[in-house]
Structures are given as C-alpha cells and as structure tokens.
Design an enzyme around this catalytic site. Structure first.
Site, PDB file in Angstrom:
ATOM      1  N   ARG A 201       0.844  -0.430   0.085  1.00 50.33           N
ATOM      2  CA  ARG A 201      -0.217  -0.134   0.456  1.00 50.33           C
ATOM      3  C   ARG A 201       0.941   1.358  -0.321  1.00 50.33           C
ATOM      4  NH1 ARG A 201       0.354   2.027   4.942  1.00 50.33           N
ATOM      5  NH2 ARG A 201       1.002   0.364   6.526  1.00 50.33           N
ATOM      6  N   HIS A 208      12.251  -1.788  -2.132  1.00 45.82           N
ATOM      7  CA  HIS A 208      11.745  -2.173  -2.700  1.00 45.82           C
ATOM      8  C   HIS A 208      11.775  -3.005  -3.652  1.00 45.82           C
ATOM      9  CE1 HIS A 208       9.962   0.418  -0.001  1.00 45.82           C
ATOM     10  NE2 HIS A 208       9.756  -0.455   0.618  1.00 45.82           N
ATOM     11  N   ARG A 295       8.122  -6.638   8.243  1.00 49.30           N
ATOM     12  CA  ARG A 295       7.629  -6.152   9.434  1.00 49.30           C
ATOM     13  C   ARG A 295       6.382  -4.877   9.797  1.00 49.30           C
ATOM     14  NH1 ARG A 295      11.567  -4.752  13.696  1.00 49.30           N
ATOM     15  NH2 ARG A 295      10.910  -2.835  13.887  1.00 49.30           N
ATOM     16  N   LEU A 408     -18.139  20.557  26.348  1.00 48.85           N
ATOM     17  CA  LEU A 408     -19.056  21.031  26.585  1.00 48.85           C
ATOM     18  C   LEU A 408     -19.648  21.914  26.124  1.00 48.85           C
ATOM     19  CD1 LEU A 408     -18.797  20.082  30.428  1.00 48.85           C
ATOM     20  CD2 LEU A 408     -20.290  18.871  28.941  1.00 48.85           C
ATOM     21  N   ALA A 411     -17.988  25.854  27.044  1.00 44.59           N
ATOM     22  CA  ALA A 411     -17.022  25.930  26.890  1.00 44.59           C
ATOM     23  C   ALA A 411     -15.537  26.386  26.296  1.00 44.59           C
ATOM     24  CB  ALA A 411     -16.243  23.809  26.875  1.00 44.59           C
ATOM     25  N   LYS A 413     -15.354  26.656  23.090  1.00 44.32           N
ATOM     26  CA  LYS A 413     -14.530  26.499  21.657  1.00 44.32           C
ATOM     27  C   LYS A 413     -15.136  27.211  20.672  1.00 44.32           C
ATOM     28  CE  LYS A 413     -17.828  23.147  21.713  1.00 44.32           C
ATOM     29  NZ  LYS A 413     -18.611  23.227  23.003  1.00 44.32           N
ATOM     30  N   SER A 414     -16.332  27.588  20.560  1.00 41.71           N
ATOM     31  CA  SER A 414     -16.515  28.672  19.124  1.00 41.71           C
ATOM     32  C   SER A 414     -15.443  29.462  19.262  1.00 41.71           C
ATOM     33  CB  SER A 414     -18.129  28.602  18.748  1.00 41.71           C
ATOM     34  OG  SER A 414     -18.597  27.444  18.775  1.00 41.71           O
TER      35      SER A 414
END
Length: 592
Positions: A201, A208, A295, A408, A411, A413-414
């Site tokens: 991936r 490699h 690994r 909450l 709190a 945040k904004s």
C-alpha cells in the site's frame, strides 16, 4: 479435433477451485428484471469491495457473506464450518429494517444506486462489537481504525445465496484490474510454477525493488506485484499515485517475463497477524505460492499511548505456523541497506562492520523530503517515482490539517476557534470553519439529539473536514462531539497525521454559569432532553493533542498555543521576524 488447454503449473486455488458468483450472461436480463421489483440495501464501500472479491473467487472457498456458524468459528478458531482456514470474519452488517425477512430476496446496490447483486436472505443474526474487537483485533482501543469504524456498522448480519449481476465499475487502470482467473492466466503464460506475491500500500523505492527481484530469483519464479487499491490505511498515499509509480517501475526496471502487475480491490482490516494469513490465502487464489511478509504486516500503527497494536514479527510467526496447511510459504522481508561506495544494496547480515551505509526511513521520506519539497536521491528511489511523488505531494505547509475542538456546550470552543481562524489567515492558510451550531442549521437540519443523530452529525462534519484536508485546506471544527469512538472515527477519516484534537476542558459548573441562552437550566428542568453533560454523557478524550484551560487562559492565549503546535508540525510556516527601528520583533504567533 479440439485443442486441450495446457495444464496449469500454478498452485490450485484454496479449496480446489475458484468460486464464481457471476450470473451467466443469458440469465442477466431475467435476474435484473426480478431485482427491479425488490427492496434494496445500499452497501458501504467496504462491503462493495468484499462483494467484488467474493464474486470472482478471491476469497475461495467462501461463496457468500458468512452465516452465523462460520462467523463464530472464525472468531474462535480462524476456520469456517468445513474446517478450512479463514482467519477474518467476512460479513454483511446492516441496520434492522422492515425489509429484512428470511427467504426473501434483496437487491444489493452501491453508493451510486447501481445494482450489483441479488441476495437471498437465509440468515439474519446479531453480532457483538466487543467480541469481534477482542478476538480478531486484540483490542477495544478506538484508536484502532477498524474498531472505531465498527461503531457505525449495523447491528445485524445477513447471509445467503448471492447472484452477482455486475462487478463495481472502475474507470481507472482497467488493464490492470484482473480477476483471480485472469491473473492466473497471465501468470501461467509467464511459464513459472512458482509465484511470489508482494502486496503493498506504499510507493516502491529501490530497496523494495531489490527485495522483490531477489525473492523471485530465490524461488526461481515470477513476481506478482499486487498493490491494494480498495480501502487502505487512512493517510496512505492514494492509489492513483502509487499505481502510476508501479507502472513506471514495472515497465522500466523489471524483466517483463518475470513480473505481473495486477490491482487488488481489497478492503483491508488492519488486523495484523490474522490479516497476513488472510492475504496469503487471497494470493494463493490468484496463483501465488510464496508471499513476502515484512515487519508489522497489516498493522494499523500505534495506539493512543504510542504502543504498536501488534508485535513486529507476529504476522510472520502466524503465517509460518500455518504455511504448510495453506500451501503458501512465507518469504521474510529482509532488511537491506545501500552501500554508497559500491552503489548497491545488501542484506544487513552480510555487510562488514566498517562498511559505509545509507538508508532513509519512511518518516524521513515524508518529513525531510516530501514535506520540504526536496527531491528524493536517486540511490533511494527511481527518478520516475520521485517525480510522481513530488507532483502529488506538496510541501507540508501546503498540506491540509483539521483542528477539532471538543468539549461541553459553553466551554469556549467556538470563541477559541474564531481567534485561531484569524491567526491561520494571518499566516497565509485558507480556512473553513465548521461550527456545530452552524452545521446543524445547514448540513444537519432535521437531526435530533439522540446518540444516533449526534453520531450522524459529527460524521457529516468529519466527512466535510476530511475532504477539505484532502484538498490541502485547513478545517477548524467546533462541536461538542461527546462520544469518544465517533471522534476517533473522524480522526481515522481525516488521517491521524493531519488531525489535531483539542479538548476544551471547562468544568460543567463554569459552562452552566456562562450559559446566556439558558440551555442548561432548561435541561435541568427536563425541558430539553439528551443534553450533553446533564442527561447525556460526555466522554472526554483520553489522549488529545492539546488540552485547554479556559479559566486561567484567554481564548487568544489558547489559540496561539494551538497555532504554535500546528507550526511545530509543519502545517503553518512561522512568520519571518520583522526589523523595526533596529529592533527585531518577535515572529507573529510567538510569545514576546
């Protein structure tokens, strides 16, 4: 006289034959007409990948999504009911619905509503997330991407006969999208009895290339380069970039009579040892009897404390234990180093102590080269690969990042997010703000505050944020997001390396005192139900990148702290100090 097909020298599919669930061409019209009258289920991207590989026999001897007996035995013993190995549960999870009835047909459709198959429902049974997480993944930790993802799976499993009308439509690299039968035909034409598979991936670098060439020579066989192009680990290099690089390498640096490049539309589980065994089974069905295992094969990285989910050699040990029964021998991924004085790679065990060596780790590739816009050296990667990677990956300060505020209501945040947005703009980054209240007005209108609706709202914000980050933007998200598993699901969606979780740790009493809208008071009186912190729980982050104290620090203090964290991670460039009247001013964003 008819010509007999040549007998294949390749290992036979597991179980003796390739399962084929495709409806014959002459019956397609009839089954399609029947399906148009049926109730439908829209499959997840993961289930679409699973259906494609079931239909073409990649999971042989499995011929359906697992019924309860097979499922339970796989959890306990890594075997299906016949006793044959199958290390991972392969199921079709769905939500309960009035459309679900035993002995009835359902139409299976993809996200675009294209009809893929008809399922005759023969079993409907419940499953337990904790049981799967513990027995298959060995952890209940929601930082494991699949454990977090399972929290949004349906609570029931369906099983029964499948009639597949068409495979998912792929418009990219169509010449490389080979079914197991087509892969076997191409490998048989190369003329080797032995085939060593290399599943990847990641982009392929010189080390490699050396490893795979040596493995093919050691077994006197062909190389099946089999990159995963379904669902990989979040944050991996996208498959379009990887496949372009694989094509360049296969065309220019490998013997064309000794390599086959074919794409594998697999949805990975990141289940470590069990998944390594599963991959070996899949490669056997494509014609390989050897498999290169490195690994921490199929590992999801580390948990929240930085501890790897699986030991570095657990995958190799498990495959070695079952290799004789499965018929696929493990080729260990040996460590190679470059000898600059001799301009070649050599195994570490064969290098003299005094020899000069060179190596670049995967972390260094990202942080010291791609993130800095520097070209990878020719001894490390082929120039074609270096050019493709440079085209796709801009320097770190132009890559996307998501800053996710949780806490909450009330709190802070904004308020902090608003200040941080201005600081990002000052530093030359384009920002999209996804505030919880605003999103509920526009993106999530109509959703309530049940756990399911809250999760849907947060995942919608997460989806938009992930798209912004994928396209190189900055997403600042401020939402209560009370549930730990859902936040970690968003972290996975965005990519852990591009996600900054900010816990605004303000006590409930302070949030209530700040509440000018009176929402907490209404919740206390029972006028608002399912209010976070009152009658609905808030699960604080266990290991956030940043925890903010809003009692002793202002929103600007906290925003500048976040900015410094993001600068340290390279997503924002620190501003150059300005000389004014002979005095050097402190760079913006720092504490003077």
């Amino acid at each position: 006289m008819a010509t007999q097909a040549p007998v294949s020298r390749l290992i036979v599919p597991y179980g003796g034959r390739l399962v084929d669930l495709m409806v014959p061409a002459d019956a397609c019209a009839e089954v399609t007409a029947h399906a148009s009258q049926l109730a439908s289920i829209q499959l997840s991207e993961r289930s679409v990948c699973d259906l494609e590989l079931l239909a073409t026999g990649a999971f042989s001897p499995l011929d359906r999504f697992m019924g309860q007996a097979d499922y339970q035995r796989v959890l306990e013993e890594m075997r299906i009911g016949t006793g044959q190995l199958f290390p991972l549960p392969l199921t079709l999870p769905v939500e309960a619905s009035p459309a679900l009835h035993l002995d009835r047909d359902l139409a299976l459709r993809d996200s675009k509503n294209d009809l893929l198959a008809v399922l005759t429902v023969e079993e409907i049974y419940p499953w337990e997330l904790a049981e799967v997480a513990h027995k298959v993944f060995g952890t209940l930790e929601v930082r494991h991407p699949l454990v977090a993802e399972m929290h949004r799976w349906g609570t029931l499993h369906l099983a029964g006969r499948l009639q597949v009308l068409q495979l998912p439509r792929h418009y990219d690299f169509q010449d490389l999208r080979l079914t197991p039968a087509q892969t076997r035909a191409r490998l048989q034409a190369l003329g080797y009895a032995n085939v060593v598979a290399f599943q990847t991936r990641d982009p392929l670098h010189r080390v490699h290339e050396e490893l795979t060439k040596r493995a093919a020579q050691e077994v006197d066989g062909a190389l099946l380069l089999h990159p995963v192009v379904g669902l990989t680990r979040p944050g991996d290099v996208d498959h379009y970039t990887r496949v372009r690089a694989y094509k360049a390498l296969a065309a220019g640096y490998y013997d064309p009579q000794r390599i086959l490049l074919a794409l594998l539309p697999l949805a990975r589980r990141l289940a470590g040892p069990r998944e390594a065994l599963w991959h070996a089974l899949i490669h056997r069905n494509h014609g390989a009897n050897y498999f290169i295992v490195g690994r921490d094969h199929a590992g999801p990285g580390t948990d929240a404390t930085g501890t790897p989910f699986y030991g570095p050699y657990e995958a190799q040990d498990l495959l070695h234990r079952y290799s004789a029964e499965l018929g696929v021998q493990m080729v260990p991924c040996r460590e190679l180093l470059y000898l600059p004085d001799e301009e070649r790679y050599e195994e570490v065990s064969r290098i003299p102590a005094a020899a000069r060596t060179a190596a670049i780790s995967g972390t260094q590739v990202r942080e010291q080269y791609l993130d800095q816009g520097r070209t990878l050296p020719g001894w490390f990667t082929r120039p074609e690969v270096a050019e493709i990677l440079a085209e796709t990956y801009p320097p770190r300060h132009r890559q996307g990042v998501c800053v996710w505020f949780t806490g909450l209501s009330g709190a802070g945040k904004s308020t902090t997010a608003e200040v941080l947005t201005v600081l990002f703009l000052e530093h030359g980054r384009q920002v999209t703000v996804l505030d919880g209240d605003v999103v509920r007005t526009h993106l999530s209108k109509g959703l309530g505050f049940s756990k399911a609706d809250r999760d849907t709202n947060i995942r919608r914000i997460g989806f938009v944020a992930a798209e912004i980050v994928r396209h190189g933007g900055v997403a600042v998200c401020a939402a209560a997001s009370p549930y730990r598993a859902t936040r970690n699901d968003v972290r996975t969606l965005v990519g852990a390396d591009h996600f900054v979780e900010v816990f605004v740790d303000t006590p409930l009493a302070v949030c209530e005192a700040r509440d000018t809208k009176g929402l907490y008071a209404k919740a206390r009186r029972g006028e608002i139900k399912n209010f976070t912190g009152i009658d609905d729980p808030y699960e604080p982050p266990e290991h956030p990148e940043i925890t903010l104290d809003t009692l002793t620090h202002t929103p600007e203090d906290n925003a500048r702290r976040i900015l410094q964290h993001v600068i340290a991670r390279g997503f924002v460039r620190a501003q150059t100090a300005v000389v004014t009247n002979g005095t050097q001013a402190a760079p913006a964003g720092s504490s003077a």
